[in-house]
Scaffold this active site. Structure first.
Site, PDB file in Angstrom:
ATOM      1  N   ARG A  80     -27.624  36.838 -33.744  1.00 19.39           N
ATOM      2  CA  ARG A  80     -27.942  35.748 -32.825  1.00 19.39           C
ATOM      3  C   ARG A  80     -29.005  34.875 -33.459  1.00 19.39           C
ATOM      4  O   ARG A  80     -30.079  35.358 -33.825  1.00 19.39           O
ATOM      5  CB  ARG A  80     -28.421  36.295 -31.467  1.00 19.39           C
ATOM      6  CG  ARG A  80     -28.858  35.196 -30.526  1.00 19.39           C
ATOM      7  CD  ARG A  80     -29.203  35.712 -29.115  1.00 19.39           C
ATOM      8  NE  ARG A  80     -29.680  34.581 -28.323  1.00 19.39           N
ATOM      9  CZ  ARG A  80     -30.939  34.438 -27.912  1.00 19.39           C
ATOM     10  NH1 ARG A  80     -31.840  35.380 -28.174  1.00 19.39           N
ATOM     11  NH2 ARG A  80     -31.315  33.376 -27.218  1.00 19.39           N
ATOM     12  N   HIS A 124     -33.237  26.540 -28.615  1.00 22.60           N
ATOM     13  CA  HIS A 124     -34.246  27.605 -28.499  1.00 22.60           C
ATOM     14  C   HIS A 124     -35.622  26.956 -28.669  1.00 22.60           C
ATOM     15  O   HIS A 124     -36.366  27.231 -29.610  1.00 22.60           O
ATOM     16  CB  HIS A 124     -34.009  28.672 -29.572  1.00 22.60           C
ATOM     17  CG  HIS A 124     -34.742  29.969 -29.328  1.00 22.60           C
ATOM     18  ND1 HIS A 124     -34.113  31.207 -29.276  1.00 22.60           N
ATOM     19  CD2 HIS A 124     -36.063  30.230 -29.120  1.00 22.60           C
ATOM     20  CE1 HIS A 124     -35.021  32.162 -29.048  1.00 22.60           C
ATOM     21  NE2 HIS A 124     -36.199  31.598 -28.959  1.00 22.60           N
ATOM     22  N   GLU A 169     -34.003  30.828 -22.547  1.00 25.54           N
ATOM     23  CA  GLU A 169     -35.180  30.994 -21.693  1.00 25.54           C
ATOM     24  C   GLU A 169     -35.761  29.670 -21.175  1.00 25.54           C
ATOM     25  O   GLU A 169     -36.903  29.289 -21.500  1.00 25.54           O
ATOM     26  CB  GLU A 169     -36.261  31.777 -22.429  1.00 25.54           C
ATOM     27  CG  GLU A 169     -35.820  33.151 -22.840  1.00 25.54           C
ATOM     28  CD  GLU A 169     -36.966  34.034 -23.266  1.00 25.54           C
ATOM     29  OE1 GLU A 169     -38.092  33.536 -23.460  1.00 25.54           O
ATOM     30  OE2 GLU A 169     -36.746  35.242 -23.406  1.00 25.54           O
ATOM     31  N   ASN A 294     -32.881  38.470 -21.752  1.00 28.64           N
ATOM     32  CA  ASN A 294     -33.968  38.900 -22.646  1.00 28.64           C
ATOM     33  C   ASN A 294     -34.939  39.732 -21.821  1.00 28.64           C
ATOM     34  O   ASN A 294     -35.494  39.231 -20.826  1.00 28.64           O
ATOM     35  CB  ASN A 294     -34.704  37.684 -23.226  1.00 28.64           C
ATOM     36  CG  ASN A 294     -33.809  36.865 -24.155  1.00 28.64           C
ATOM     37  OD1 ASN A 294     -32.706  37.275 -24.475  1.00 28.64           O
ATOM     38  ND2 ASN A 294     -34.297  35.719 -24.586  1.00 28.64           N
ATOM     39  N   TYR A 296     -38.320  42.363 -21.891  1.00 29.19           N
ATOM     40  CA  TYR A 296     -39.447  42.900 -22.667  1.00 29.19           C
ATOM     41  C   TYR A 296     -40.315  43.850 -21.871  1.00 29.19           C
ATOM     42  O   TYR A 296     -40.836  44.828 -22.401  1.00 29.19           O
ATOM     43  CB  TYR A 296     -40.301  41.743 -23.222  1.00 29.19           C
ATOM     44  CG  TYR A 296     -39.608  41.028 -24.351  1.00 29.19           C
ATOM     45  CD1 TYR A 296     -38.804  39.899 -24.126  1.00 29.19           C
ATOM     46  CD2 TYR A 296     -39.702  41.516 -25.654  1.00 29.19           C
ATOM     47  CE1 TYR A 296     -38.136  39.275 -25.156  1.00 29.19           C
ATOM     48  CE2 TYR A 296     -39.036  40.893 -26.699  1.00 29.19           C
ATOM     49  CZ  TYR A 296     -38.252  39.777 -26.436  1.00 29.19           C
ATOM     50  OH  TYR A 296     -37.573  39.178 -27.473  1.00 29.19           O
ATOM     51  N   GLU A 354     -32.083  39.737 -26.129  1.00 33.50           N
ATOM     52  CA  GLU A 354     -33.337  40.078 -26.822  1.00 33.50           C
ATOM     53  C   GLU A 354     -33.984  41.295 -26.161  1.00 33.50           C
ATOM     54  O   GLU A 354     -34.019  41.379 -24.938  1.00 33.50           O
ATOM     55  CB  GLU A 354     -34.362  38.933 -26.776  1.00 33.50           C
ATOM     56  CG  GLU A 354     -34.027  37.742 -27.631  1.00 33.50           C
ATOM     57  CD  GLU A 354     -35.060  36.646 -27.515  1.00 33.50           C
ATOM     58  OE1 GLU A 354     -36.249  36.933 -27.259  1.00 33.50           O
ATOM     59  OE2 GLU A 354     -34.670  35.460 -27.625  1.00 33.50           O
TER      60      GLU A 354
END
Ligand SMILES: N=[N+]=NCCCCNC(=O)[C@@H]1[C@H]2[C@H](O)[C@@H](O)[C@H](O)[C@@H](CO)[C@@H]12
Length: 447
Positions: A80, A124, A169, A294, A296, A354
Site C-alpha cells: 500500500r 495521503h 484518514e 487504520n 493504532y 494500517e
C-alpha cells in the site's frame, strides 16, 4: 502471558505493508513535480519537531527497486502506497507531468514483476501547494479538483492497480491540519474544519464516481478508528466519551455510510456547524467496495469543557504499555472496533490498511535490529484481528504500518514504525526482527 495457541487466517487473506508518498519518497520537486502543501509546511520554521522535512526521507523515489526487493524478501503479497498528486499535476490541475506518471508506472511494473499486489491511495495528505493557495479543501471546488486528478490516475495507471483508496484518514487532515494547526496547512478554524471534512467526503464520492466510469478493480476509503472509553462512570465523562466517539469514529463513516453527520457534531461546533445541502448528503452515499481501517490504539476520555470540540481529553492508564507516540497498546480495541463497524455499517468488506507501533529501536548490529516490543505488538493485534474474523467480521487483509522507518509528519524522523530500519545518514536498510516475524506470519498465513 503470551497466548501461544497457533491461529490460521482464511485462505486468500491479503498480507501487506504500507507507506505514503511524502513520508518515504524524497525528491519532492524532481522531474517536474510541483510542491505539495507538506513540502511548504515542513519548511516552515518550527513546524517539525526535529526540523526534518520530506526532502530526502527514505529516498524511495530513487531507491524503489531496492525497496521492492526488500518487499520480496519479506514475502509481502501487497504493498500500500500513495501517489503524490503534485508529481502528476504540478499545479494541482490542468497540465500533466508525464515524468510523474512514469515514476509510478516504474514502481507498479516492479511490484507486478515481484508478484506484489499494488494498493494505491490517491490522497495521503499531500495536497498540491497551488491548490492550497486557492483555499485547499476549504474551497468547495476541491472535490472537483480531486475528481479530475482521480480520472487521470484511473486512466493512466488503472490497468496495474487492483485496489485503490480515495483518501487516507480525512479525520487527521481536519483535526491536525484545520483544528489544531499541527499538520499542513497549519490552520485553527472551527469555521473551516466542518467544510474541509465535508469537501473531503464530497471528493471521495466524486472520486468513486470517476472510478466507476474509468477504473478497474476495487475502490475504498481509509479511516482511522479508535475505540473511546470513559475515564469514570460519571455522566460528564460518559458524555465526553460519546462526543469523542462521534468526533473521530462516526463523523466520516456516518457521512458516507448513512448519509448524515452525528448530531453531537452540530452540538459541539454550535454556530460554526454549517447547514449542508441534502443533495450533498445524497452524493456522500456513493457506494464503494471496501473500508480501510487504520488502527493504532484506544483512548480513555474525560470531560474537558475548555478544550475545542470534542471538549474531551484522554487520560493515561496506570500500568498500561505505551508506544513512543504516547498511544496505549490495546489490541482488544481492534476486535471491538471491527465488530462495531460490522454491526453499525452493514458488514462491509474490511482491510486493516494500517497497524503498527513506534518504539525506540536500537541501531542495527551485525545486520540485526532487535525490536521485541514491536513483535509483541504485531502478534497481539494479529490475534485480535483473527478474533474479529472468528466473530464474523469480513476482514480481507492486513497491512503493517510501516514497511520503512520514515518521516512521521510533525514529529519528524524520531518516531520509527518500520519493519525495516532506515539509517537516514547512509540510507542503509536493515530488516528488523519484526520484519522477519512478519515474513513468517505471511508464510504460515497465521501465527
Ligand atoms: N488523537 N489521537 N489519537 C491518535 C490518532 C491517530 C491518527 N494518526 C494516524 O492514524 C496516522 C496514520 C497515517 O496514515 C500515517 O501516515 C502515520 O505515519 C501513522 C502513524 O502516525 C498513522
Amino acid at each position: 502471558m503470551t497466548d501461544s495457541s497457533s491461529i490460521r487466517f482464511p485462505d486468500g487473506f491479503l498480507w501487506g505493508a504500507a507507506t505514503s508518498a511524502y513520508q518515504v519518497e524524497g525528491s519532492p520537486l524532481a522531474d517536474g513535480a510541483g510542491p505539495s502543501n507538506w513540502h511548504h509546511f515542513s519548511h516552515q520554521p518550527d513546524a517539525i519537531a526535529d526540523g526534518g522535512t520530506g526532502d530526502v526521507a527514505c529516498d524511495h523515489y530513487r531507491r524503489y527497486e531496492e525497496d521492492v526487493a526488500l518487499m520480496r524478501q519479506l514475502g509481502l503479497q501487497a504493498y500500500r502506497f500513495s501517489v503524490s498528486w503534485s508529481r502528476i499535476l504540478p499545479e494541482g490541475r490542468g497540465r500533466i507531468n508525464p515524468a510523474g506518471l512514469d515514476f509510478y508506472r516504474r514502481l507498479l511494473d516492479r511490484l507486478l514483476e515481484a508478484g506484489i499486489q499494488p494498493c494505491a491511495t490517491l490522497f495521503h495528505w499531500d495536497l498540491p501547494q497551488a491548490l492550497q493557495e486557492q483555499g485547499g479543501w476549504a474551497n468547495r471546488d476541491s472535490a472537483n479538483w480531486f475528481a479530475d486528478y482521480a480520472h487521470i490516475l484511473f486512466r493512466e495507471l488503472g490497468d496495474k492497480v487492483p485496489l485503490w483508496a480515495t483518501l487516507n484518514e480525512p479525520w487527521v487532515v481536519v483535526n491536525d491540519g484545520y483544528m489544531h494547526g499541527v499538520h499542513a496547512p497549519g490552520h485553527r478554524s472551527l469555521d473551516e474544519a466542518p467544510w474541509v471534512a465535508h469537501n473531503l467526503l464530497r471528493a471521495h464520492a466524486l472520486g468513486v464516481q470517476a472510478f466507476r466510469a474509468d477504473g478497474q478493480g476495487q475502490i475504498g476509503l481509509v479511516v482511522n478508528l479508535e475505540p473511546k472509553y470513559a475515564a469514570s462512570v460519571g455522566p460528564d465523562d460518559a458524555a465526553a466519551m460519546s462526543r469523542a466517539h462521534a468526533y473521530m469514529n462516526r463523523w466520516f463513516l456516518d457521512g458516507v455510510m448513512l448519509g448524515s453527520y452525528p448530531d453531537e457534531l452540530a452540538e459541539m461546533f454550535g454556530q460554526h456547524w454549517p447547514r449542508f445541502d441534502l443533495a450533498d448528503m445524497a452524493l456522500l452515499l456513493e457506494p464503494f467496495d471496501f473500508l480501510g481501517i487504520n488502527y493504532y490504539t484506544r483512548s480513555v476520555n474525560r470531560d474537558a469543557p475548555q478544550n475545542p470540540p470534542p471538549h474531551a481529553e484522554s487520560v493515561r492508564q496506570e500500568g498500561a504499555e505505551y508506544t513512543e507516540m504516547g498511544w496505549e497498546v490495546f489490541p482488544e480495541g481492534l476486535t471491538r472496533t471491527l465488530q462495531w463497524v460490522k454491526q453499525r455499517y452493514g458488514d462491509p468488506p474490511i482491510y486493516i490498511t494500517e497497524n503498527g507501533a513506534a518504539f525506540a529501536d536500537p541501531p542495527a548490529h551485525n545486520g540485526r535490529v532487535a525490536d521485541p516490543r514491536r513483535v509483541e505488538y504485531l502478534r497481539g493485534h494479529l490475534r485480535a484481528a483473527h478474533e474479529a474474523i472468528r466473530l464474523g467480521v469480513n476482514l480481507k487483509g492486513y497491512f503493517a504500518w510501516s514497511l520503512l522507518d520514515n518521516f512521521e509528519w510533525s514529529l519528524g524522523y524520531a518516531k520509527t514504525f518500520g519493519l525495516v530500519q532506515v539509517d537516514f545518514s547512509s540510507q542503509r536498510r536493515t530488516i528488523k526482527d519484526s520484519g522477519y516475524f512478519y515474513r513468517d506470519v505471511i508464510a504460515r498465513n497465521g501465527l
